[in-house]
Scaffold this motif. Structure first.
Motif, mmCIF file in Angstrom:
data_model
loop_
_atom_site.group_PDB
_atom_site.id
_atom_site.type_symbol
_atom_site.label_atom_id
_atom_site.label_comp_id
_atom_site.label_asym_id
_atom_site.label_seq_id
_atom_site.Cartn_x
_atom_site.Cartn_y
_atom_site.Cartn_z
ATOM 1 N N HIS A 10 1.761 3.911 1.756
ATOM 2 C CA HIS A 10 2.246 4.691 2.891
ATOM 3 C C HIS A 10 3.770 4.703 2.869
ATOM 4 N N ASP A 53 6.048 4.184 5.023
ATOM 5 C CA ASP A 53 6.809 3.094 5.664
ATOM 6 C C ASP A 53 6.712 1.778 4.901
ATOM 7 N N HIS A 54 5.959 1.740 3.794
ATOM 8 C CA HIS A 54 5.875 0.534 2.968
ATOM 9 C C HIS A 54 6.349 0.781 1.536
ATOM 10 N N HIS A 89 0.828 -1.215 0.000
ATOM 11 C CA HIS A 89 0.000 0.000 0.000
ATOM 12 C C HIS A 89 0.856 1.256 0.000
ATOM 13 N N HIS A 134 -7.368 -0.824 4.801
ATOM 14 C CA HIS A 134 -6.531 0.114 5.557
ATOM 15 C C HIS A 134 -6.644 1.522 4.976
ATOM 16 N N ASP A 184 -0.643 -3.652 6.177
ATOM 17 C CA ASP A 184 -1.451 -3.008 7.214
ATOM 18 C C ASP A 184 -2.919 -3.265 6.900
#
Ligand SMILES: [Zn+2]
Length: 410
Positions: free
Chosen positions: A53, A55-56, A51, A136, A157
Motif C-alpha cells: 500500500h 502509505d507503507h 505490504h 490485510h 496492517d
C-alpha cells in the motif's frame, strides 16, 4: 535494539521505522496535497516492506536515488504492487517537486528486490527476519525481526477476520516487543457477512429498478474483494481503473489469496473496461455495477462515472471504504454534492457507505494483542495511538505510543 520512528507514529501514512540505523521497515507516503515523505531519507543496510500500500511502500524508490543500493525484501505480490504504485506516482507527479523519486530509481528497485514467502526466515542487515501472513491484502506480512537477543514483531496492517480475498491472520509468533497498528481503535465493524448482505440487497434493488451502480474502490485489495462479492451473488459488473491491472497481476500469485479459483472466476465474471470510444458513458446506461478507482473520488475513471449517473435518483453510488476528511468522497457523503474536475455538482443518485474494511477493529486489535500480554507493546499507525496505549496500560500491558522522531530502546 533502538527503534526510530521516521513516520506513521501517531498518524496514518508515511510509515517508516528504522532499527539500529541499519534495518528500515517500510518507507511510505502520506497522501494529500502536497504528499509527505518520512521525516528523513535514511541510508539503511537493508529494507523490509510489510505490504504493497502507498502509505507503507510508496516512497521506497527514493532510497535508491543516491549511490546506496540496499536490498529490498518483500513478498512477491508486495514487490509487484509497490512497482505498480511507483509507476502510478510517476504518472501523476513525475518530474515535479511532489515526486520523491525518478524513473531511474524505480528501475534500480527491480535490481535490488529480494522476494520471500511466509514463514521462510531470511537474513537482512545481520538480523533474522520472517514474514507471517497478516490477512490485510495479498502478500501483506507481519515482520518478525530477531537480533539473537531481542525479537521485535512489527504487525504492519492486519485483519483478524476473513475477507473473500484473503484469510485473516492466525500467526502469533513469540516476540519480546510488538509494534502494533491501531487504525480502527475505537471502532467496531459490523460482521462482514452482514455488510455484504446489505450491499448486495441495495445493488440488486437498484438494478431491478433499472438503475446503474458505481462502486468506488481502492485499486489494491478492495477492487478484487468487490469483484468477488459481485461474482458470488451473480451481480453483473464492470471493472475499471488501476484495479484492472492489480486484478490481473494477483491472478499470478494464487498462493497469496484465500481462494485462487474464486478470484479466477470473479475475474472472468467482470467485464474489463477499455475506456475507448465513449464506452464509459454507454456503460452508465446499463443495469450493472461498475467497480472503479478512485476509492475516495479523488481521480480515476470514477470522475467520469459519478457525474454521468448523478442526475438520476434511481442510480446508486456505493462507497466501499473509509472516506478521509477533505476528500470528494467524504464531501459527497456529508453534503450530497462534490467537486468533479473543479465543478461542484449536486448528486441526486443515492449515495451509500459500506464498511468493507481490511483492518482489525478494536476487538480485533485486542484479540491479536491477547497473545502478547507479557510483551512490550508500541502502538503506531492510528489517529488515537496515545489513547489506545493508555487503555492497554489500564488493562495491565506495558504499552506506549511513540511520536514521529522518537527513538525507543528495547
Ligand atoms: Zn495497508
Amino acid at each position: 535494539m533502538d527503534v526510530r520512528f521516521l513516520g506513521g507514529a501517531r498518524e496514518v501514512g508515511r510509515s517508516a521505522i528504522l532499527v539500529d540505523d541499519s534495518l528500515l521497515l517500510d518507507f511510505g507516503l502520506l497522501t494529500g496535497t502536497p504528499m509527505q515523505t518520512p521525516i528523513e531519507t535514511p541510508d539503511p543496510d537493508a529494507v523490509v516492506v510489510s505490504h504493497g500500500h502507498l502509505d507503507h511502500a510508496g516512497a521506497v524508490p527514493a532510497l535508491l536515488s543516491g549511490t546506496a543500493r540496499p536490498p529490498v525484501h518483500w513478498t512477491p505480490p508486495t514487490r509487484e504492487l509497490a512497482l505498480t504504485l511507483a509507476r502510478d506516482t510517476l504518472k501523476l507527479h513525475g518530474g515535479t517537486l511532489q515526486c520523491p523519486f525518478t524513473e531511474t530509481d524505480v528501475q534500480r528497485l527491480t535490481q535490488v528486490s529480494e522476494t520471500h514467502g511466509y514463514r521462510e526466515p531470511f537474513e537482512a542487515a545481520g538480523y533474522e527476519v520472517t514474514f507471517f501472513n497478516a490477512g490485510h491484502i495479498p502478500g501483506s506480512a507481519h515482520v518478525l525481526v530477531d537480533d539473537g537477543d531481542t525479537r521485535l514483531l512489527y504487525t504492519g496492517d492486519f485483519h483478524v477476520d476473513a475477507q473473500r480475498l484473503v484469510s485473516g491472520t492466525t500467526a502469533r509468533p513469540d516476540a519480546d516487543v510488538v509494534l502494533c497498528e491501531s487504525t480502527y481503535y475505537g471502532v467496531s465493524h459490523d460482521a462482514r457477512s452482514e455488510v455484504e448482505r446489505r450491499f448486495v440487497e441495495s445493488v440488486e434493488e437498484t438494478l431491478w429498478e433499472g438503475g446503474t451502480v458505481v462502486v468506488p474502490a481502492f485499486a489494491i485489495g478492495r477492487t478484487q474483494e468487490m469483484l468477488l462479492v459481485c461474482d458470488a451473488h451473480d451481480v453483473p459488473c464492470y471493472v475499471d481503473g488501476m484495479g484492472k491491472d492489480v486484478t490481473r497481476m494477483l491472478g499470478n500469485y494464487p498462493g497469496f489469496v484465500r481462494d485462487a479459483d474464486a478470484l479466477q472466476r470473479a475475474t472472468s465474471h467482470a467485464r474489463f473496461v477499455t475506456g475507448r470510444d465513449g464506452q464509459r458513458k454507454r456503460i452508465c446506461q446499463q443495469k450493472a455495477a461498475i467497480v472503479t478507482t478512485s476509492g475516495m473520488l479523488s481521480g480515476g475513471p470514477a470522475m467520469t462515472y459519478v457525474p454521468e449517473v448523478a442526475g438520476n435518483p434511481t442510480n446508486l453510488v456505493a462507497m466501499t471504504g473509509y472516506q478521509v476528511e477533505d476528500t470528494p468522497g467524504r464531501d459527497l457523503l456529508e453534503t450530497g454534492s462534490a467537486e468533479f474536475d473543479g465543478r461542484r455538482m449536486p448528486v441526486s443518485a443515492r449515495v451509500e457507505q459500506y464498511d468493507f474494511s481490511a483492518h482489525a477493529d478494536e476487538a480485533g486489535l485486542r484479540e491479536f494483542l491477547d497473545a502478547y500480554r507479557e510483551s512490550e507493546v508500541l502502538v503506531n499507525h492510528g489517529d488515537d495511538c496515545e489513547r489506545f496505549a493508555e487503555d492497554l496500560r489500564a488493562d495491565g500491558y506495558d504499552a506506549s505510543a511513540p511520536a514521529v522522531g522518537d527513538v525507543v530502546s528495547i
